[in-house]
Design an enzyme around this catalytic site. Sequence first.
Site, PDB file in Angstrom:
ATOM      1  CE  LYS A 160      20.772 -58.077 -20.967  1.00 38.48           C
ATOM      2  NZ  LYS A 160      20.432 -58.507 -19.592  1.00 38.48           N
ATOM      3  CD  GLU A 170      18.808 -56.284 -16.547  1.00 32.58           C
ATOM      4  OE1 GLU A 170      18.629 -56.934 -17.583  1.00 32.58           O
ATOM      5  OE2 GLU A 170      19.793 -56.454 -15.793  1.00 32.58           O
ATOM      6  CB  CYS A 173      22.363 -56.159 -17.602  1.00 31.71           C
ATOM      7  SG  CYS A 173      23.112 -57.027 -16.181  1.00 31.71           S
TER       8      CYS A 173
END
Length: 312
Positions: free
Chosen positions: A139, A66, A176
């Site tokens: 995300k 990331e 993540c």
Amino acid sequence: MCIVLHSRCRLGIYNTGIERSEDMRNVCVAATQMSCTGNRLENLDKAEAMVRKAAGMGAQVILIQELFETLYFCQKENPNYYLEATSVTENLAVIRFKALAKELGVILPVSFYEKANNVFYNSVAMIDHLGNVMGVYRKTHIPDGPGYEEKYYFSPGDTGFKVWDTKYGKIGVGICWDQWFPESARCMALMGAELILYPTAIGSEPEYANIDSKAHWQCCMLGHAASNLVPVIASNRIGAETIEDSQITFYGSSFIAGPTGVLLQEADRTSETVLVETFDLDALAFQRAEWGVFRDRRPVHYGAILTLDGKR
């Protein structure tokens, strides 16, 4: 070394009486991990070297960690870091890795800090083997805590979960914090994901030196692999990074998990590493069908999951 993971049916344990082709739809996947500096060009050069190494080991789908272009700036709230964000068409990593993916004939999900008009996202551009951007995932889950001040920098993603039908299989990518939520992996599996990838930046807790989340972090994703019977690949960064008065030591431990939640490949906490593993996607599809976990789902009874407090 690439290792072929066979399902039980391929080993001949089950005699179904059904003739099946012996052709295998193999795909070799790679997880990388590396340290980052404050020099964008150095980080891009290192990431490219990792991709080239992985491709040389046979990898066709290669995961980079990331936000690898920079230090993990989310440790502190500083408006100057908004200047790091770019559109997908202007981002240096996306531009560079489009050319690299085409040259090597590989799939590259590229994490980047996205600016879309007046909004900022933590995003992944999925680049196919021809060097085209197939789309962008933003995300969904944005963390907020000491050292991980992402809500200051990113709006919650508006794309929904994404699964891309690539040359080397159907690939879902979360980012993540998404990996802590079983809903993320299940949604991607329901959408047909044959591989689930998570680029990551996680390590120590700046205000709580006694906390080490590495085992918990891995266990969550091993559970996603096992409950969906889909391989999970995670790529984390390494090294100590300091932003102003905050420091995080990222613990690496990138890994590749098989479809029963077994840890097949794992990096250590400090080394720049490339991991590779080969899966027969047809065999895994047969295994998922044979187990029946998707056949026996009862979505009509899952209404509580659509609420925050379990009340309908």
